[in-house]
Design an enzyme around this catalytic site. Structure first.
Site, PDB file in Angstrom:
ATOM      1  CE  LYS A 175       0.167  15.445  -8.494  1.00  0.00           C
ATOM      2  NZ  LYS A 175       0.921  14.126  -8.167  1.00  0.00           N
ATOM      3  N   GLY A 226      -5.401   6.217  -2.788  1.00  0.00           N
ATOM      4  CA  GLY A 226      -3.902   6.061  -2.482  1.00  0.00           C
ATOM      5  C   GLY A 226      -3.729   5.601  -0.859  1.00  0.00           C
ATOM      6  CB  ALA A 229       1.248   8.013   4.588  1.00  0.00           C
ATOM      7  CD  GLU A 248      -9.498   2.669  -2.756  1.00  0.00           C
ATOM      8  OE1 GLU A 248      -8.676   2.259  -1.930  1.00  0.00           O
ATOM      9  OE2 GLU A 248      -9.694   2.414  -3.677  1.00  0.00           O
ATOM     10  CB  CYS A 282      -6.573  -0.349  -3.015  1.00  0.00           C
ATOM     11  SG  CYS A 282      -5.523   1.076  -3.376  1.00  0.00           S
ATOM     12  CD  GLU A 380      -1.959  -1.988   0.690  1.00  0.00           C
ATOM     13  OE1 GLU A 380      -2.713  -2.166  -0.198  1.00  0.00           O
ATOM     14  OE2 GLU A 380      -1.646  -0.985   1.129  1.00  0.00           O
TER      15      GLU A 380
END
Length: 473
Positions: A175, A226, A229, A248, A282, A380
């Site tokens: 997805k 991602g 949250a 991750e 990231c 971030e």
């Protein structure tokens, strides 16, 4: 099977992935122009994809590691044959330039990662072998893997997820992010020219598809890259089916420059550690700690490098920095820089986006004389704005680097490798690089600590994470 590999054009890729009717418009973040329409799949399409993946899994698992590796190598050939078209689509949809460590680099990395994963050697582990007992540890396929990817490196991270999954005998339902579905659909279309039916499927949909995937009883493991949250939501959704997870999640990577470092020698590597993919990575360098003794020199050297890096439309061969991928991320970066400036921090370069130009361009921004508790340091930013924090003692720098609840990557910059390794051992992060940042390797395990997630990817350990351990005594 023919050894010839078809070479796709951009138009043929778009023809392969666009729905015949309807769909969602995807716009170029550099210009606002329409790129193409993406299919709007729902939970029914997801259920069908999972059923097909489950039906195909037994035959795929029955193949040997060597046979599955050969499929991965052929998929790499297919990517390389269509590399320019894939890179152009990626640049138009995600925004990253063709050149520099960007679109062409990402497509090339997809092929290289498939080959590297195919070459990994995973053998049964002999645990006990004596006169009374013999025990071996094997890794069997899990079944169907659900992979949920991000918008920043949509093709490469998809390969990070699918390559070890397929190598281990699993089938995959992916997805992609709603922001970059075309890139993943096109990549999968190219790869699927070399794979059996049902082994790899992409479902392009919204949040409800992701939620269903995380909770789906036909999915045996979820891999997710991602935000923290969203990772927490996946953990909750997966609980009832006790799914295995590799997460991750968000990072806010710290870099510590030691007093013996040469500011000019490290400046360009520092810059790319922070600004690769226009800061949308990231494991990018997002907080830089510099000792008072060389603080001004490091700041000046970084400004000199930043001035030389052109930003603009990704299809312009001269550019190496592009726009932010979406308006929401642009607004986050703008807010954090504005808050830093209002608190008295000094903007060395950048910080003033042009209002009347198209696209989500935020200029390369370096912010000095900033407090460690400023929001630009604590949150971030995920964009082209780097805070540079002054420190007095090394203990202070390490404490500040470890002070947040994330720990994906970090780096130490020094002319003394032995001292750098001692400092690295004190940093709370899954990966710590010395005199570089974010230098991932398909042979080397990668994963976060604290709220940056759990589980390992890459290397033999990454293969094991896509298998069910079985001891035979």
């Amino acid at each position: 099977m023919s050894t010839e590999v078809a070479q796709n054009t951009l138009s043929s890729l778009l023809e392969a992935v666009q729905p015949p009717n309807g769909g969602r418009n995807i716009h170029d973040p550099a210009t606002g122009e329409l790129v193409a329409r993406a299919p709007e799949h729902g939970t029914e399409e997801l259920d069908a994809a999972v059923a097909a993946a489950r039906a195909a899994q037994a035959a795929w698992a029955a193949r040997s590691h060597g046979e599955r590796s050969e499929f991965l190598n052929r998929a790499a050939d297919a990517i390389e044959a269509s590399a320019e078209a894939l890179a152009e689509l990626l640049s138009r949809e995600q925004g990253k330039p063709l050149n520099g460590p960007n679109a062409r680099f990402e497509v090339g990395a997809c092929a290289s990662w498939l080959r590297a994963t195919a070459a990994l050697d995973l053998q049964p582990e002999v645990l006990v072998d004596d006169a009374t007992s013999h025990a071996e540890l094997h890794y069997r396929p899990l079944g169907v893997i659900g992979a949920i990817g991000p918008w920043n490196w949509p093709m490469m991270i998809s390969v990070w997820q699918l390559a070890p999954s397929l190598r281990m005998g699993n089938t995959v339902v992916m997805k992609p992010s709603e922001y970059t579905p075309l890139s993943v659909l096109a990549l999968a279309a190219v790869i699927n020219t070399e794979l059996p039916d049902g082994v790899l499927t992409v479902v392009s949909g919204g949040r409800e598809v992701g939620e269903r995937l995380a909770a789906h009883p036909g999915i045996d493991k979820v891999m997710f890259t991602g935000s923290t949250a969203t990772g927490k939501a996946i953990i909750r959704s997966s609980a009832d089916t006790v799914k295995r997870l590799t997460l991750e999640l968000g990072g806010n990577d710290a870099g510590i420059v030691l007093e013996d470092a040469d500011p000019r020698a490290i400046a360009e590597d520092l810059f790319w550690g922070a600004f690769i993919n226009t800061g949308q990575t990231c494991a990018a360098l997002k907080r830089l700690y510099v000792p008072e003794s060389i603080y001004d020199e490091v700041c000046d050297a970084l400004v000199e490098v930043a001035r030389l890096m052109p930003m603009g439309n990704g299809l312009d061969e001269n550019n190496v920095l592009g726009p932010l991928q979406n308006k929401a991320q642009f607004d986050i970066v703008a807010r954090l820089v504005d808050e830093a400036r209002a608190a008295g921090a000094r903007v060395l370069i950048g910080g003033n986006p042009v209002d009347d130009q198209p696209g989500y361009f935020y200029p390369t921004t370096l912010v000095a004389d900033i407090a460690n508790d400023n929001s630009l340091v604590v949150e971030e930013q995920f964009g082209p704005a780097l805070p540079i924090i002054r420190y007095s003692t090394l203990d202070d720098a390490i404490a500040m680097a470890n002070g947040l609840d994330v720990g994906l990557g970090a780096s130490v910059w020094s002319s003394d490798p032995a001292q750098a390794r001692q400092v690295a051992a004190r940093i709370q992060a899954g990966s710590v690089w010395i005199n570089k940042h974010g230098a991932i390797d398909p042979r080397v395990p990668f994963g976060g600590t604290k709220q940056s997630g759990y589980g390992l990817e890459f290397g033999v350990d990454g293969l094991k994470a896509l298998g069910a351990p079985q001891v035979i005594s």
